[in-house]
Design a protein around this motif. Structure first.
Motif, PDB file in Angstrom:
ATOM      1  N   LYS A 183       8.857  -5.168  39.428  1.00 59.24           N
ATOM      2  CA  LYS A 183       9.059  -4.793  40.830  1.00 59.24           C
ATOM      3  C   LYS A 183       9.175  -3.277  40.912  1.00 59.24           C
ATOM      4  CE  LYS A 183      11.604  -8.980  42.190  1.00 59.24           C
ATOM      5  NZ  LYS A 183      10.542  -9.839  42.167  1.00 59.24           N
ATOM      6  N   SER A 184       8.569  -2.725  41.943  1.00 56.74           N
ATOM      7  CA  SER A 184       8.635  -1.279  42.137  1.00 56.74           C
ATOM      8  C   SER A 184      10.033  -0.878  42.590  1.00 56.74           C
ATOM      9  CB  SER A 184       7.621  -0.840  43.187  1.00 56.74           C
ATOM     10  OG  SER A 184       6.320  -1.161  42.763  1.00 56.74           O
ATOM     11  N   PRO A 185      10.566   0.211  42.057  1.00 53.05           N
ATOM     12  CA  PRO A 185      11.888   0.671  42.492  1.00 53.05           C
ATOM     13  C   PRO A 185      11.823   1.237  43.905  1.00 53.05           C
ATOM     14  CG  PRO A 185      10.930   2.246  40.969  1.00 53.05           C
ATOM     15  CD  PRO A 185       9.985   1.081  41.032  1.00 53.05           C
ATOM     16  N   PRO A 186      12.964   1.315  44.591  1.00 49.43           N
ATOM     17  CA  PRO A 186      12.963   1.906  45.932  1.00 49.43           C
ATOM     18  C   PRO A 186      12.507   3.367  45.868  1.00 49.43           C
ATOM     19  CG  PRO A 186      15.161   1.092  45.331  1.00 49.43           C
ATOM     20  CD  PRO A 186      14.279   0.895  44.156  1.00 49.43           C
ATOM     21  N   ASP A 187      11.798   3.774  46.905  1.00 45.52           N
ATOM     22  CA  ASP A 187      11.277   5.144  46.954  1.00 45.52           C
ATOM     23  C   ASP A 187      12.216   6.000  47.788  1.00 45.52           C
ATOM     24  OD1 ASP A 187       9.867   7.473  47.004  1.00 45.52           O
ATOM     25  OD2 ASP A 187       8.049   6.618  47.875  1.00 45.52           O
ATOM     26  N   ASN A 188      12.917   6.895  47.119  1.00 48.26           N
ATOM     27  CA  ASN A 188      13.846   7.797  47.795  1.00 48.26           C
ATOM     28  C   ASN A 188      13.262   9.185  48.021  1.00 48.26           C
ATOM     29  OD1 ASN A 188      15.830   5.768  47.805  1.00 48.26           O
ATOM     30  ND2 ASN A 188      16.438   6.303  45.722  1.00 48.26           N
ATOM     31  N   GLU A 189      11.968   9.339  47.730  1.00 46.85           N
ATOM     32  CA  GLU A 189      11.314  10.643  47.898  1.00 46.85           C
ATOM     33  C   GLU A 189       9.996  10.450  48.655  1.00 46.85           C
ATOM     34  OE1 GLU A 189      11.513  13.498  44.615  1.00 46.85           O
ATOM     35  OE2 GLU A 189      12.416  11.855  43.460  1.00 46.85           O
ATOM     36  N   ALA A 190      10.111  10.165  49.953  1.00 48.86           N
ATOM     37  CA  ALA A 190       8.936   9.866  50.784  1.00 48.86           C
ATOM     38  C   ALA A 190       7.943  11.026  50.811  1.00 48.86           C
ATOM     39  CB  ALA A 190       9.376   9.498  52.193  1.00 48.86           C
TER      40      ALA A 190
ATOM     41  N   GLY B 284     -11.005  -4.717  33.258  1.00 48.93           N
ATOM     42  CA  GLY B 284     -10.627  -3.736  32.250  1.00 48.93           C
ATOM     43  C   GLY B 284      -9.957  -2.499  32.800  1.00 48.93           C
ATOM     44  N   VAL B 285      -9.601  -2.519  34.089  1.00 45.10           N
ATOM     45  CA  VAL B 285      -8.983  -1.367  34.739  1.00 45.10           C
ATOM     46  C   VAL B 285      -7.492  -1.651  34.931  1.00 45.10           C
ATOM     47  CG1 VAL B 285      -9.006   0.106  36.785  1.00 45.10           C
ATOM     48  CG2 VAL B 285     -11.157  -0.809  35.887  1.00 45.10           C
ATOM     49  N   ALA B 286      -6.672  -0.694  34.556  1.00 40.81           N
ATOM     50  CA  ALA B 286      -5.213  -0.874  34.518  1.00 40.81           C
ATOM     51  C   ALA B 286      -4.581  -1.112  35.880  1.00 40.81           C
ATOM     52  CB  ALA B 286      -4.560   0.359  33.893  1.00 40.81           C
ATOM     53  N   ARG B 287      -3.535  -1.929  35.860  1.00 46.68           N
ATOM     54  CA  ARG B 287      -2.622  -2.063  36.987  1.00 46.68           C
ATOM     55  C   ARG B 287      -1.734  -0.819  36.965  1.00 46.68           C
ATOM     56  NH1 ARG B 287      -0.302  -6.060  39.830  1.00 46.68           N
ATOM     57  NH2 ARG B 287       1.708  -5.559  40.715  1.00 46.68           N
ATOM     58  N   LEU B 288      -1.591  -0.143  38.113  1.00 42.85           N
ATOM     59  CA  LEU B 288      -0.775   1.063  38.193  1.00 42.85           C
ATOM     60  C   LEU B 288       0.497   0.845  39.006  1.00 42.85           C
ATOM     61  CD1 LEU B 288      -3.624   3.650  38.856  1.00 42.85           C
ATOM     62  CD2 LEU B 288      -2.590   3.015  36.664  1.00 42.85           C
ATOM     63  N   THR B 289       0.414   0.023  40.027  1.00 39.22           N
ATOM     64  CA  THR B 289       1.553  -0.181  40.909  1.00 39.22           C
ATOM     65  C   THR B 289       2.743  -0.745  40.137  1.00 39.22           C
ATOM     66  OG1 THR B 289       2.304  -1.180  42.979  1.00 39.22           O
ATOM     67  CG2 THR B 289       0.784  -2.471  41.679  1.00 39.22           C
ATOM     68  N   GLY B 290       3.891  -0.124  40.319  1.00 40.84           N
ATOM     69  CA  GLY B 290       5.110  -0.578  39.656  1.00 40.84           C
ATOM     70  C   GLY B 290       5.251  -0.140  38.210  1.00 40.84           C
ATOM     71  N   GLN B 291       4.275   0.589  37.681  1.00 41.79           N
ATOM     72  CA  GLN B 291       4.370   1.065  36.296  1.00 41.79           C
ATOM     73  C   GLN B 291       5.460   2.138  36.212  1.00 41.79           C
ATOM     74  OE1 GLN B 291       4.444   0.810  33.026  1.00 41.79           O
ATOM     75  NE2 GLN B 291       2.302   0.131  33.034  1.00 41.79           N
ATOM     76  N   ARG B 292       6.012   2.343  35.059  1.00 39.29           N
ATOM     77  CA  ARG B 292       7.051   3.361  34.880  1.00 39.29           C
ATOM     78  C   ARG B 292       6.500   4.737  35.254  1.00 39.29           C
ATOM     79  NH1 ARG B 292      11.612   2.092  32.461  1.00 39.29           N
ATOM     80  NH2 ARG B 292      11.911   4.235  31.811  1.00 39.29           N
ATOM     81  N   GLU B 293       7.250   5.436  36.090  1.00 39.83           N
ATOM     82  CA  GLU B 293       6.808   6.720  36.625  1.00 39.83           C
ATOM     83  C   GLU B 293       6.562   7.756  35.531  1.00 39.83           C
ATOM     84  OE1 GLU B 293       8.355  10.081  39.847  1.00 39.83           O
ATOM     85  OE2 GLU B 293       9.295   8.104  39.821  1.00 39.83           O
ATOM     86  N   GLU B 294       7.495   7.884  34.597  1.00 43.13           N
ATOM     87  CA  GLU B 294       7.317   8.915  33.566  1.00 43.13           C
ATOM     88  C   GLU B 294       6.157   8.562  32.642  1.00 43.13           C
ATOM     89  OE1 GLU B 294       9.362   5.843  31.462  1.00 43.13           O
ATOM     90  OE2 GLU B 294       9.878   6.715  33.392  1.00 43.13           O
ATOM     91  N   TYR B 295       5.878   7.266  32.481  1.00 38.20           N
ATOM     92  CA  TYR B 295       4.731   6.872  31.666  1.00 38.20           C
ATOM     93  C   TYR B 295       3.425   7.254  32.373  1.00 38.20           C
ATOM     94  CZ  TYR B 295       1.168   4.436  29.191  1.00 38.20           C
ATOM     95  OH  TYR B 295       0.004   4.179  28.503  1.00 38.20           O
TER      96      TYR B 295
END
Length: 194
Positions: free
Chosen positions: A105-112, A140-151
């Motif tokens: 699950k994607s974390p809440p976005d506190n930086e709109a 063969g294309v990566a899922r990006l949504t919800g991935q770790r931000e620093e990664y």
């Protein structure tokens, strides 16, 4: 034959082997994935900085990355001894297993404002043309949504520098190269919080 060409040929054979005659075994994939949990987290959801979550990732994308690691065209000291032990069947099973898991699950976005800049960067680089409108990836294309931000930040910087290549003939390097570091940070933030 060029090392990348050999890797591509091997990948095609592995993915083609995933036909009905060689359907992936989710239970075998789950058993083989136990070693992955130490870094990539329980159920494929990473809690470790700079380690990607694998849950909900595209089956073929997982397979490609494992083949790249095993062939040595993608390098990582922690991954190398693990992938050397994987058979083609293991790779098919792992891809299917991680794809079957619920994505993080994607974390809440506190930086709109940062997300707005990231959305602009995504639109300007036409990220959705490969990663789909929802950034869930395909084949063969990566899922990006919800991935770790620093990664995501790390991966984009690696593509920009040429330290990492994509499976589609350098498309990611071409996309990332002109990005400023500010755009990379904003884009990673936006995608991680979708």
């Amino acid at each position: 034959m060029h090392k990348l060409g050999v890797t591509a040929a091997l990948l095609a054979a592995i993915v083609a082997g995933g036909s009905t005659a060689h359907a992936a075994d989710l239970a075998a994939g789950k058993a083989k994935a136990e070693i992955c949990a130490g870094c990539h987290g329980e159920n494929g959801i990473s809690t470790t900085e700079n380690i990607p979550s694998l849950a909900g990732q595209q089956d073929q994308f997982i397979q490609w990355q494992l083949v790249y690691f095993r062939a040595g065209s993608r390098k990582n000291e922690a991954m190398q001894p693990i992938v050397e032990q994987l058979s083609n069947e293991d790779i098919r099973n792992l891809g299917a297993y991680f794809a079957s898991l619920a994505p993080p699950k994607s974390p809440p976005d506190n930086e709109a404002d940062l997300s707005k800049k990231g959305a602009q960067a995504a639109m300007g680089r036409r990220c959705a043309s490969c990663h789909t409108d929802s950034y869930a990836g395909t084949k063969g294309v990566a899922r990006l949504t919800g991935q770790r931000e620093e990664y995501l930040t790390k991966a984009l910087r690696e593509y920009k520098s040429g330290a990492r290549f994509g499976g589609s003939g350098g498309a990611m390097t071409d996309v990332a190269y002109p990005l400023s570091d500010e755009e990379i940070v904003a884009l990673a933030h936006y995608l991680a919080h979708l």
